[in-house]
Design a protein around this motif. Structure first.
Motif, PDB file in Angstrom:
ATOM      1  N   ARG A 675       0.814  -1.204   0.445  1.00 31.71           N
ATOM      2  CA  ARG A 675      -0.072  -0.224  -0.095  1.00 31.71           C
ATOM      3  C   ARG A 675       0.800   1.334  -0.019  1.00 31.71           C
ATOM      4  N   ASN A 676       1.911   0.818   0.114  1.00 31.89           N
ATOM      5  CA  ASN A 676       2.394   2.080   0.222  1.00 31.89           C
ATOM      6  C   ASN A 676       3.275   2.735  -1.425  1.00 31.89           C
ATOM      7  N   LEU A 677       2.728   1.120  -2.062  1.00 32.36           N
ATOM      8  CA  LEU A 677       2.914   2.537  -2.997  1.00 32.36           C
ATOM      9  C   LEU A 677       1.767   3.146  -3.893  1.00 32.36           C
ATOM     10  N   LEU A 678       0.696   3.031  -3.058  1.00 33.60           N
ATOM     11  CA  LEU A 678       0.013   3.580  -3.706  1.00 33.60           C
ATOM     12  C   LEU A 678      -0.270   5.248  -2.896  1.00 33.60           C
ATOM     13  N   ASP A 679       0.862   5.383  -2.294  1.00 30.04           N
ATOM     14  CA  ASP A 679       0.709   6.508  -1.449  1.00 30.04           C
ATOM     15  C   ASP A 679       1.674   7.646  -2.773  1.00 30.04           C
ATOM     16  N   PRO A 680       1.064   8.467  -3.418  1.00 25.42           N
ATOM     17  CA  PRO A 680       1.576  10.085  -4.077  1.00 25.42           C
ATOM     18  C   PRO A 680       2.867  10.818  -3.322  1.00 25.42           C
ATOM     19  N   VAL A 708       0.618  -5.801  -5.160  1.00 24.72           N
ATOM     20  CA  VAL A 708      -0.843  -4.073  -5.286  1.00 24.72           C
ATOM     21  C   VAL A 708       0.431  -3.893  -6.576  1.00 24.72           C
ATOM     22  N   ALA A 709       0.603  -4.358  -7.889  1.00 23.96           N
ATOM     23  CA  ALA A 709       1.149  -4.153  -8.895  1.00 23.96           C
ATOM     24  C   ALA A 709       0.234  -3.950  -9.963  1.00 23.96           C
ATOM     25  N   MET A 710      -0.545  -5.082  -9.859  1.00 22.69           N
ATOM     26  CA  MET A 710      -1.795  -5.068 -10.503  1.00 22.69           C
ATOM     27  C   MET A 710      -2.677  -3.618 -11.033  1.00 22.69           C
ATOM     28  N   SER A 711      -3.822  -3.808  -9.497  1.00 24.27           N
ATOM     29  CA  SER A 711      -4.415  -3.049  -9.951  1.00 24.27           C
ATOM     30  C   SER A 711      -4.109  -1.857  -9.607  1.00 24.27           C
ATOM     31  N   ARG A 712      -4.661  -0.709 -10.110  1.00 24.99           N
ATOM     32  CA  ARG A 712      -4.203   1.183  -9.970  1.00 24.99           C
ATOM     33  C   ARG A 712      -3.026   0.903 -10.524  1.00 24.99           C
ATOM     34  N   THR A 713      -2.791   0.564 -11.830  1.00 25.11           N
ATOM     35  CA  THR A 713      -1.398   0.817 -11.556  1.00 25.11           C
ATOM     36  C   THR A 713      -0.910   2.115 -11.930  1.00 25.11           C
ATOM     37  N   ASP A 714      -1.623   3.127 -12.418  1.00 22.23           N
ATOM     38  CA  ASP A 714      -1.680   4.568 -12.040  1.00 22.23           C
ATOM     39  C   ASP A 714      -0.886   5.087 -11.534  1.00 22.23           C
ATOM     40  N   VAL A 715      -1.423   4.671 -10.595  1.00 23.40           N
ATOM     41  CA  VAL A 715      -0.694   5.729  -8.668  1.00 23.40           C
ATOM     42  C   VAL A 715       0.360   4.598  -8.491  1.00 23.40           C
ATOM     43  N   VAL A 716       0.116   3.640  -8.605  1.00 23.15           N
ATOM     44  CA  VAL A 716       1.475   3.289  -8.656  1.00 23.15           C
ATOM     45  C   VAL A 716       2.549   3.100  -9.200  1.00 23.15           C
ATOM     46  N   ILE A 720       6.530   4.929  -8.670  1.00 24.11           N
ATOM     47  CA  ILE A 720       7.167   4.621  -8.391  1.00 24.11           C
ATOM     48  C   ILE A 720       8.487   5.436  -9.909  1.00 24.11           C
ATOM     49  N   ASP A 721       8.069   5.915 -10.456  1.00 21.12           N
ATOM     50  CA  ASP A 721       8.619   6.495 -11.499  1.00 21.12           C
ATOM     51  C   ASP A 721       9.299   7.508 -11.186  1.00 21.12           C
ATOM     52  N   GLY A 722       8.463   8.078  -9.274  1.00 22.45           N
ATOM     53  CA  GLY A 722       8.882   9.930  -8.760  1.00 22.45           C
ATOM     54  C   GLY A 722      10.385   8.726  -7.659  1.00 22.45           C
TER      55      GLY A 722
END
Ligand code: C2E
Ligand code: CA
Ligand code: CA
Length: 849
Positions: A675-680, A708-716, A720-722
């Motif tokens: 869930r950390n990867l869903l936190d911008p 986590v990687a499969m759903s909400r790929t946009d936020v993830v 990750i880009d960041g």
């Protein structure tokens, strides 16, 4: 001028002219005077006295008009003594004409009609006096006796009554006021002067009896008396004016410009005794005019330019406060009295007070608006104007508190899928339009009493406390545990007949939301995932409900379904669980409860340290030492996760900073939760911590799992880009256990693959496990990523891994996790031993067996 006034004026003029003419034609009875003055000269003297008496006048404000006090009665008495009574009207007319000629020559403004009326009123008064004099047999030139003085006084009284009466009637007609209202103020001013007039007149007659030439001395005396009286009257008027001024300005305080302008116009009307007052107020939207007149108040009409009225005189003053032009005050008087307006100073002061009050009202209005705005903004989302998260929590708690303890309440959480795609493809403006459109739809679907909010980026929440919502769902209790009931996407099968109403409602809303929406002329449809949390009002507060609904929503996403209801069992949010979280909150502040164990990974060939993994421990004051398995899950599902992760990162980087200072350039690995990867906000926080501890980004390895990687790929992707932009390394933890490892690594570049320890454990017996490790090593080579084997417990495992080409390993065989104070020593030992013997089996810590 009204018709009635005109008729009155015409009749008075007719009476005056007629009586003057008739008087001249009537025969003169009795002897003329004994003083030997020729008749024509006496006639001229009387006309002259009448003129002087009129010129020396004091004007006093009475209601909206004014009353003049003159020396008419004194002139009249002398006239009655010098001339036969029937000649008096004509002599008075001549005097009036003379006076008016002098006034016009002196350019004292006076409307002709007004002057003619004033003159004819005098003549009418003189006529009344003459008639009375003739009736009581008053003869000119007789020696002054007491009876004669009384007769003269009676004649003067007739004059007073008629002349003042006519003036009062004119005022009353013009201003539509009752005569009684005007009579007393007029008489109050007139009577003292009348007495003075009679005395002066009688004294003059006495003087004339001695020698008519004494009359010359009478005039200066008269002048002196006149001035003294005039001053007294003006003083009184001034005093009255300032008292009214104080009252009027005192009333100017008002909550807004309209109240101030209204009070300003009404106050000026009384203060100046004006006919009409207009206050023009300049506002952002244009000018408003507030008009006060004797008929009542007209509020806030736009100003119109009227043709100038010859019967009206206007005094205007700009309203300026703090160098800002706020408008104008315009005071109208009838022409008859306007000329006498001496209160320009008062008007000026009044204008200043009004301007100040208007300015203050404007400022307090602005302050009021700003405060309201701030209060509004604090509780609303600027984009959709919906309630924001903070306000939802507060208002929701309040709404829950008003319900019965057992009344069910439901929170629906709508998460918009792939909003980031829209933003990327069409720009953020399009994303905003989309969100607003969805907000509008939700607003239309929400029922009275329900609370709708935008939580953040792409999530909306709807709190249902209405009886027909959750309560209805109670009638057909949902099966426990309440879990996902939505059919799998994409085929939308009709809902099962037993579906609880609340879930049906959620589905209906979700369906409505996913109908195409026009975004910048492109019809666009989005999908929403819904998390539902239902429980009795007293069971959970809003923050907990939001968390539960989010939990359900994530479950829906990972199960690839549209709607999921919160399932307490799946969340394992038991009472103990909740108290654990409360204790974690304390631990995060306490500083000595959460500690890191550090476990190096080593180069399988040389034994040199290739990294150190930070593993959290909780030295719980009551429960004893807890390992991640005891609490990490609970933290992951709570709103404490971000703080928890920040805490671990902070500790880990501070340790790494210490060993770096000792010359050990070993990377530190930190475990992230899915869930950390869903936190911008994560990249920003990581960047800040790296700077704080002076650790270069490439020395931080973040271990992520692929679940986590499969759903909400946009936020993830965004997170990750960041992180990649920061320059930190990414490691894929527990590699091989996820069902889509390959698709993950092709999408997201990683620097390290950590072979799950189950493969290492099974390697000896399972060809499949060996194959996975071999494939992973091969993949790592292709992707240019390190491959680290986890859970290496024996020398055999180590040897097997070396033969498979694995780079490094981590496990009890090399070293167990150690406390912070031991790590520098341990790293030095590992480094030094590696330097001494290039390929030696390492035993830096006890064997696991
Ligand atoms: P992980 O990332 O797979 O961490 C390695 C786990 O294996 C650690 O357990 C470690 O003590 C254990 N281990 C190391 N060598 C050996 C070995 O030779 N044999 C065996 N059987 N085990 C070995 P630990 O510390 O109990 O951590 C368990 C899990 O908790 C970690 O698995 C990680 O996923 C998670 N975790 C640990 N620290 C954190 C943290 O700070 N944040 C988060 N989100 N998760 C953490
Ligand atoms: Ca790990
Ligand atoms: Ca692992």
């Amino acid at each position: 001028m009204t018709r009635a006034v005109r008729t009155l004026h015409a009749s008075v003029l007719a009476v005056a002219l007629t009586s003057a003419l008739v008087g001249l034609l009537l025969p003169v009875s009795g002897p003329s005077t004994a003083d030997g003055l020729p008749t024509w000269l006496r006639w001229i003297v009387v006309a002259g006295l009448v003129a002087c008496g009129q010129l020396a006048r004091v004007r006093v404000q009475v209601a909206t008009g004014s009353v003049s006090v003159t020396w008419g009665e004194a002139a009249l008495l002398v006239g009655l003594h010098l001339l036969p009574a029937q000649w008096l009207p004509a002599a008075t007319a001549a005097g009036a004409v003379l006076a008016w000629t002098v006034l016009s020559a002196g350019r004292v403004h006076r409307a002709t009609a007004e002057a003619v009326h004033a003159g004819s009123s005098l003549v009418a008064g003189a006529t009344a006096a003459s008639v009375l004099a003739l009736a009581i047999g008053l003869t000119p030139g007789t020696a002054l006796t007491f009876a004669g003085a009384l007769q003269l006084t009676a004649a003067a009284l007739a004059y007073l009554v008629v002349s003042v009466g006519l003036a009062v009637i004119t005022l009353a007609l013009r201003h539509e006021l009752p005569i009684a209202v005007l009579s007393w103020p007029a008489l109050r001013v007139k009577l003292p002067l009348f007495a003075g007039n009679v005395l002066v007149g009688l004294a003059s007659i006495a003087v004339i009896e001695v020698d008519a030439r004494w009359l010359v001395f009478i005039l200066p005396t008269l002048w002196f008396v006149h001035n003294a009286y005039g001053h007294r009257l003006r003083d009184e008027e001034n005093k009255r004016t300032w008292i009214t001024f104080a009252a009027a300005t005192g009333a100017l305080d008002g909550p807004d410009q309209q109240a101030v302008a209204t009070a300003g116009a009404e106050g000026a009307l009384d203060l100046f005794g004006a006919e009409r007052v207009e206050v023009d107020v300049v506002t952002a939207g244009g000018t408003n005019r507030y008009t006060a007149d004797r008929n009542g108040l007209v509020v806030a009409a736009p100003p119109v330019t009227e043709p100038s009225d010859p019967d009206s005189v206007l005094f205007a003053r700009s309203l300026i406060a703090a160098e800002r032009d706020l408008g104008e005050i315009r005071v109208h008087f009838p022409a008859s009295t306007g000329a006498a307006f001496r209160n320009e100073a008062v008007l000026s002061a009044y204008g200043d007070a009004l301007a100040l009050a208007l300015g203050n009202a404007a400022i307090s209005g602005q302050v009021h608006d700003l405060t309201e705005q701030a209060v509004y903004q604090a509780a609303h989302d600027p984009l959709t104007e919906l309630t924001n998260r903070v306000a939802l929590l507060a208002e929701g708690d309040q709404a829950l508190g008003e319900l019965d303890r057992d009344a069910p309440a439901a929170l629906l959480l709508f998460d918009v899928d792939r909003l980031k795609r829209v933003n990327e493809a069409m720009g953020h403006a399009a994303g905003d339009v989309l969100l607003r459109g969805l907000a509008e739809r939700l607003l239309a679907l929400a029922r009275p009493g329900e609370l709708l909010a935008r939580l953040d980026g792409d999530a909306f929440a709807l709190l249902l406390t209405a009886a027909d919502g959750p309560r209805a769902s109670r009638a057909t209790p949902p099966p426990r545990p309440m879990i996902a009931v939505a059919p799998e996407r994409p085929q939308e099968a009709p809902p099962a007949p037993a579906e609880p109403p609340i879930l049906r409602r959620a589905r209906q809303i979700a369906q409505r939301l996913s109908e195409p929406l026009d975004v910048c002329d492109v019809p666009m449809s989005v999908e929403v995932t819904v998390g539902v949390a239902v429980s009795p009002a007293a069971a959970a507060d809003m923050a907990e409900r939001v968390r539960q609904a989010e939990h359900a929503m994530y479950r829906a996403k990972s199960a690839n379904i549209r709607i999921a209801a919160y399932d307490g069992a799946a969340d394992s949010t038991t009472v103990d669980h909740l108290s654990l979280l409360a204790e974690m909150r304390t631990a995060l502040v306490a500083d000595d409860q959460l500690v890191l164990d550090l476990q190096p990974a080593v180069d399988l060939a040389t034994g040199a340290p290739t990294g150190v993994e930070a593993l959290i421990r909780w030295e719980h004051p009551r429960r004893g030492l807890l390992t991640p398995v005891d609490f990490v899950r609970a933290v992951e599902e709570s709103e404490l996760l971000a703080r928890f992760t920040g805490y671990v990162l902070d500790q880990a980087l501070s340790t790494a900073g210490e060993w770096r200072v000792q010359g050990l350039d070993v990377p530190i690995s930190v475990n992230l939760s899915a869930r950390n990867l869903l936190d911008p906000r994560l990249p920003g926080e990581v960047g800040a911590l790296l700077r704080r501890h002076h650790v270069p980004a490439h020395l931080l390895v973040l271990e992520i799992t692929e679940t986590v990687a499969m759903s909400r790929t946009d936020v993830v992707d965004e997170v990750i880009d960041g992180l990649r932009d920061l320059g930190v390394q990414l490691s894929l933890d527990d590699f091989g256990t996820g069902f889509s490892s390959l698709s993950f690594v092709t999408r997201i570049p990683v620097d390290e693959l950590k072979v799950d320890r189950s493969f290492v454990r099974d390697m000896a017996d399972s060809a499949r496990a060996t194959a996975v490790i071999r494939a992973t090593v091969e993949l790592g080579r292709r992707l240019n990523a390190r491959v680290v084997a986890e859970g290496v417990e024996t020398a055999d495992q180590r040897a097997a891994l070396v033969s498979l080409g694995c780079d490094s390993g981590q496990g009890y065989h090399f070293c167990r996790p150690v406390r912070r104070d031991k790590i520098i020593m341990l790293l030095r030992t590992l480094r030094d031993s590696a330097a001494r013997a290039t390929v030696v089996p390492l035993r830096a810590a006890d064997d696991a067996s």
